[in-house]
Design an enzyme around this catalytic site. Structure first.
Site, PDB file in Angstrom:
ATOM      1  N   GLU A 155      95.459 129.639 112.297  1.00  0.00           N
ATOM      2  CA  GLU A 155      95.978 128.876 111.053  1.00  0.00           C
ATOM      3  C   GLU A 155      94.940 129.276 109.816  1.00  0.00           C
ATOM      4  O   GLU A 155      94.516 128.249 109.178  1.00  0.00           O
ATOM      5  CB  GLU A 155      95.819 127.404 111.411  1.00  0.00           C
ATOM      6  CG  GLU A 155      96.635 126.742 112.696  1.00  0.00           C
ATOM      7  CD  GLU A 155      98.100 126.665 112.395  1.00  0.00           C
ATOM      8  OE1 GLU A 155      98.605 127.054 111.396  1.00  0.00           O
ATOM      9  OE2 GLU A 155      98.626 126.440 113.511  1.00  0.00           O
TER      10      GLU A 155
ATOM     11  N   MET B 117     106.211 129.900 111.740  1.00  0.00           N
ATOM     12  CA  MET B 117     106.056 129.049 113.017  1.00  0.00           C
ATOM     13  C   MET B 117     106.796 129.715 114.181  1.00  0.00           C
ATOM     14  O   MET B 117     108.024 129.870 113.928  1.00  0.00           O
ATOM     15  CB  MET B 117     106.292 127.694 112.585  1.00  0.00           C
ATOM     16  CG  MET B 117     105.017 127.023 112.058  1.00  0.00           C
ATOM     17  SD  MET B 117     105.325 125.362 111.650  1.00  0.00           S
ATOM     18  CE  MET B 117     105.334 124.334 113.268  1.00  0.00           C
TER      19      MET B 117
HETATM   20  P1  ADP Z   1     102.883 130.349 116.254  1.00  0.00           P
HETATM   21  O1  ADP Z   1     101.410 130.222 116.628  1.00  0.00           O
HETATM   22  O2  ADP Z   1     103.365 131.504 115.699  1.00  0.00           O
HETATM   23  O3  ADP Z   1     103.431 128.997 115.747  1.00  0.00           O
HETATM   24  P2  ADP Z   1     103.072 129.945 119.508  1.00  0.00           P
HETATM   25  O4  ADP Z   1     102.212 131.146 119.903  1.00  0.00           O
HETATM   26  O5  ADP Z   1     102.409 128.351 119.334  1.00  0.00           O
HETATM   27  O6  ADP Z   1     103.604 130.262 117.853  1.00  0.00           O
HETATM   28  O7  ADP Z   1     104.348 129.649 120.131  1.00  0.00           O
HETATM   29  C1  ADP Z   1     105.217 130.620 120.386  1.00  0.00           C
HETATM   30  C2  ADP Z   1     106.315 129.863 121.376  1.00  0.00           C
HETATM   31  O8  ADP Z   1     107.031 129.086 120.581  1.00  0.00           O
HETATM   32  C3  ADP Z   1     107.088 130.911 121.943  1.00  0.00           C
HETATM   33  O9  ADP Z   1     106.887 131.354 123.133  1.00  0.00           O
HETATM   34  C4  ADP Z   1     108.407 129.805 122.218  1.00  0.00           C
HETATM   35  O10 ADP Z   1     108.289 129.316 123.618  1.00  0.00           O
HETATM   36  C5  ADP Z   1     108.235 128.751 121.365  1.00  0.00           C
HETATM   37  N1  ADP Z   1     109.327 128.724 120.396  1.00  0.00           N
HETATM   38  C6  ADP Z   1     109.958 127.532 119.782  1.00  0.00           C
HETATM   39  N2  ADP Z   1     110.815 127.716 118.925  1.00  0.00           N
HETATM   40  C7  ADP Z   1     110.933 128.996 118.774  1.00  0.00           C
HETATM   41  C8  ADP Z   1     111.737 129.976 118.161  1.00  0.00           C
HETATM   42  N3  ADP Z   1     112.880 129.406 117.111  1.00  0.00           N
HETATM   43  N4  ADP Z   1     111.621 131.110 118.266  1.00  0.00           N
HETATM   44  C9  ADP Z   1     110.988 131.715 119.033  1.00  0.00           C
HETATM   45  N5  ADP Z   1     109.912 131.172 119.923  1.00  0.00           N
HETATM   46  C10 ADP Z   1     110.057 129.506 119.751  1.00  0.00           C
HETATM   47 MG    MG Z   2      99.991 128.635 115.834  1.00  0.00          MG
END
Ligand code: ADP
Ligand code: MG
Length: 199
Positions: free
Chosen positions: A88, A13
């Site tokens: 997802e 995540m």
């Molecule tokens: P995913 O779909 O992989 O969960 P998203 O694309 O929705 O990720 O979101 C990525 C964003 O999350 C990053 O650009 C950043 O702004 C935010 N973020 C929050 N916590 C973290 C973290 N621990 N490391 C990196 N990014 C983070």
């Molecule tokens: Mg996501």
């Protein structure tokens, strides 16, 4: 038509999987391709008919049940697009037929799959494990480990490959349910060393 193939975007995540998927679909859309974003109905985070990244970037999505039968139901819609992106993907049921469906789709269409690598216990998702070896390309993304050392008060900051589930700020027990949709209040990105499971 865009080149066919199966492209997997994986990681924990907050690694930027959704952001990357939206970026790619947008790029093809601007280039004149018919793009479609698909998400399983289990993920009700932020909005039900849109996919929203943790940065708040959004895109309309086709919401379907995470089953082979629902994929078959929307098969014509999927095939009427050039580039299809599933977000997802780990929430889809573990079913060999579902893997075959995605493989057949990716023989004809550009198919992107964004998926968690591991669950909160650090164990793989069966459907992802089954699909991954067929990928033409796998992009592994990392977040930043936000574990704070209780003695120094400093954040780890190493590349995070794991997702830590927290309940009232403490690591979740192994037996807690596998799927618990949540954001920053329940999950943190962690490196291997700072990923804890309470057995
Ligand atoms: P995913 O779909 O992989 O969960 P998203 O694309 O929705 O990720 O979101 C990525 C964003 O999350 C990053 O650009 C950043 O702004 C935010 N973020 C929050 N916590 C973290 C973290 N621990 N490391 C990196 N990014 C983070
Ligand atoms: Mg996501």
């Amino acid at each position: 038509m865009a080149a066919s193939g199966l492209y997997v975007i994986t990681g924990p995540m907050f690694a930027g999987k959704t952001t990357e998927l939206l970026r790619i679909l947008n790029k093809y859309r601007i280039a004149g391709y018919r793009t479609l974003l698909v998400k399983p109905s289990i993920d009700e985070r932020y909005s039900s008919r849109e996919v929203v990244s943790h940065d708040g970037i959004r895109m309309e999505a086709l919401v379907i049940e995470p089953t082979l039968s629902d994929l078959v139901r929307v098969s014509e819609v999927l095939h009427s697009h050039d580039v299809i992106g599933f977000d997802e993907f780990q929430f889809f049921e573990y079913n060999r037929g579902l893997v075959d469906f995605i493989l057949e789709l990716s023989d004809e269409r550009t198919t992107y799959v964004a998926s968690l690598n591991l669950d909160f216990r650090g164990e793989p998702w069966e459907i992802v494990k089954e699909l991954l070896p067929y990928a033409d390309e796998i992009q592994t993304l990392y977040a930043v480990c936000t574990y704070v050392d209780p003695e120094t008060g400093r954040k780890c900051g190493k590349p995070a490959s794991r997702t830590q589930r927290l309940i009232d700020g403490k690591p979740a027990p192994y037996e807690s349910p596998r799927i618990l949709v949540g954001g920053k209040e329940s999950y943190e990105a962690r490196c291997r060393k700072h990923h804890f499971i309470i057995k």
